[in-house]
Scaffold this active site. Structure first.
Site, short mmCIF file in Angstrom:
data_model
loop_
_atom_site.label_atom_id
_atom_site.label_comp_id
_atom_site.label_asym_id
_atom_site.label_seq_id
_atom_site.Cartn_x
_atom_site.Cartn_y
_atom_site.Cartn_z
N HIS A 57 1.48 3.88 1.87
CA HIS A 57 1.84 4.75 2.76
C HIS A 57 3.47 4.87 2.84
CE1 HIS A 57 -1.97 4.09 5.62
NE2 HIS A 57 -2.09 5.08 4.81
N HIS A 86 0.84 -1.30 -0.08
CA HIS A 86 -0.06 0.16 0.09
C HIS A 86 0.91 1.34 -0.07
CE1 HIS A 86 0.77 -0.49 4.57
NE2 HIS A 86 0.17 0.70 4.62
N HIS A 96 -7.43 -0.64 5.47
CA HIS A 96 -6.54 0.44 6.01
C HIS A 96 -6.24 1.61 5.00
CE1 HIS A 96 -2.68 1.58 7.88
NE2 HIS A 96 -1.88 1.28 7.19
N ASP A 109 5.88 4.78 4.83
CA ASP A 109 6.63 3.63 5.53
C ASP A 109 6.63 2.48 4.91
OD1 ASP A 109 3.93 3.49 6.43
OD2 ASP A 109 4.55 2.37 8.15
N HIS A 110 6.09 2.25 3.58
CA HIS A 110 5.93 1.06 3.08
C HIS A 110 6.62 1.40 1.67
CE1 HIS A 110 3.73 -1.57 5.76
NE2 HIS A 110 3.27 -0.46 6.11
N HIS A 150 4.56 -4.67 10.54
CA HIS A 150 5.12 -3.89 11.84
C HIS A 150 5.28 -4.95 12.88
CE1 HIS A 150 4.33 0.42 10.55
NE2 HIS A 150 3.49 -0.27 9.61
N ASP A 177 -0.38 -3.99 6.16
CA ASP A 177 -0.93 -3.14 7.50
C ASP A 177 -2.57 -3.70 7.20
OD1 ASP A 177 1.34 -2.11 7.76
OD2 ASP A 177 0.73 0.08 7.77
#
Ligand SMILES: [Zn+2]
Length: 265
Positions: free
Chosen positions: A61, A59, A116, A63-64, A171, A133
């Site tokens: 975001h 996805h 998410h 942090d990915h 995570h 996530d």
């Protein structure tokens, strides 16, 4: 869904609590799942003498995906992922049900798991599924873009995979997730055991972001909203009976968000 050989899965810690997953197939051929940060991933690849052949993104975001430009500069391989990740560097848009043939690693099936984010994907390879996530070990992602109905449907789709499937999530949240699970189901002995096992793993510095679906079904409250004991606990939290699964799921999610807020005080 076939695998060329049983893959070796490597878990690479990046940023503060994210994981990038490396799926090592034949002769070092490796698929990279998510890309929150490049340097630790490149170091892991070089030290193991792996040979990246593709990237899969769950996805959009940061942090990915934010390590993607540096990863692709180093390893110019196809990057598969949801449409919303185009600007982040995905050059092969993937949709639900699509099969991605990756020579020397296997056939990966994309599974739409929104909730998410709207176009979040999970990736199934043989008996492993990379859930980003959406489904976390002992928990699930927060509803940033999607609805409770979407997330419940996504988790039901993942739970329909074989019980001996191993999930790998994005995570290191297991400890916190289990704190809530134990709060919601104080009499669930399997949760208590998992709390102890997870603490031992973390004390040893090991990741806890992989687990079998069988274990998740016994200990993850977000896969257990139809269990009478948990349903009664959700009803007690809300203060009224709930006869709808989506409402039960939504209230459980609220309950965890409340719990996390209180835990931070
Ligand atoms: Zn996310």
């Amino acid at each position: 869904m076939s695998t060329v050989t049983a893959p070796t899965i490597h878990c690479i810690p990046v940023l503060s609590d994210n994981y990038v997953w490396l799926i090592e197939g034949r002769d070092g051929a490796t698929v990279i799942v998510d890309a929150g940060e490049a340097a630790p991933v490149i170091a892991a690849i070089e030290s193991r003498r792996l040979r990246p052949v593709a990237v899969l993104i769950t996805h959009h975001h940061g942090d990915h995906v934010q390590g993607l430009p540096d990863l692709v500069a180093r390893y110019p391989v196809p990057v598969h992922g949801p449409e919303s990740c185009g600007r982040a560097g995905v050059d092969h848009v993937v949709v639900d049900g699509q099969q991605i043939e990756i020579p020397e690693v296997g056939t990966v099936a994309a599974l739409a798991t929104p909730g998410h984010t709207q176009d979040h994907l999970s990736y199934v390879l043989g008996k492993d599924v990379f859930t980003g996530d959406s489904l976390f070990t002992a928990g699930c992602g927060r509803l940033f873009e999607g609805t409770a109905a979407q997330m419940l449907d996504s988790l039901d789709r993942l739970a329909a995979l074989d019980d001996d499937t191993t999930i790998h999530c994005g995570h290191e949240y297991t400890t916190d997730s289990l704190r809530f699970a134990a709060h919601a189901e104080p009499d669930n002995a399997k949760i208590a055991t998992r709390v102890t096992d997870t603490a031992a793993c973390r004390a040893a510095g090991d990741p806890t972001a992989s687990a079998s679906l069988a274990v998740e079904k016994q200990t993850n409250p977000f896969l257990r909203i139809r269990e009478p004991t948990l349903r009664r606990a959700i009803e007690a939290y809300v203060g009224q009976p709930i006869d709808d699964d989506i409402e039960a799921f939504a209230q459980l999610r609220h309950w965890k968000d409340d719990f996390d807020g209180l835990a931070r005080l």
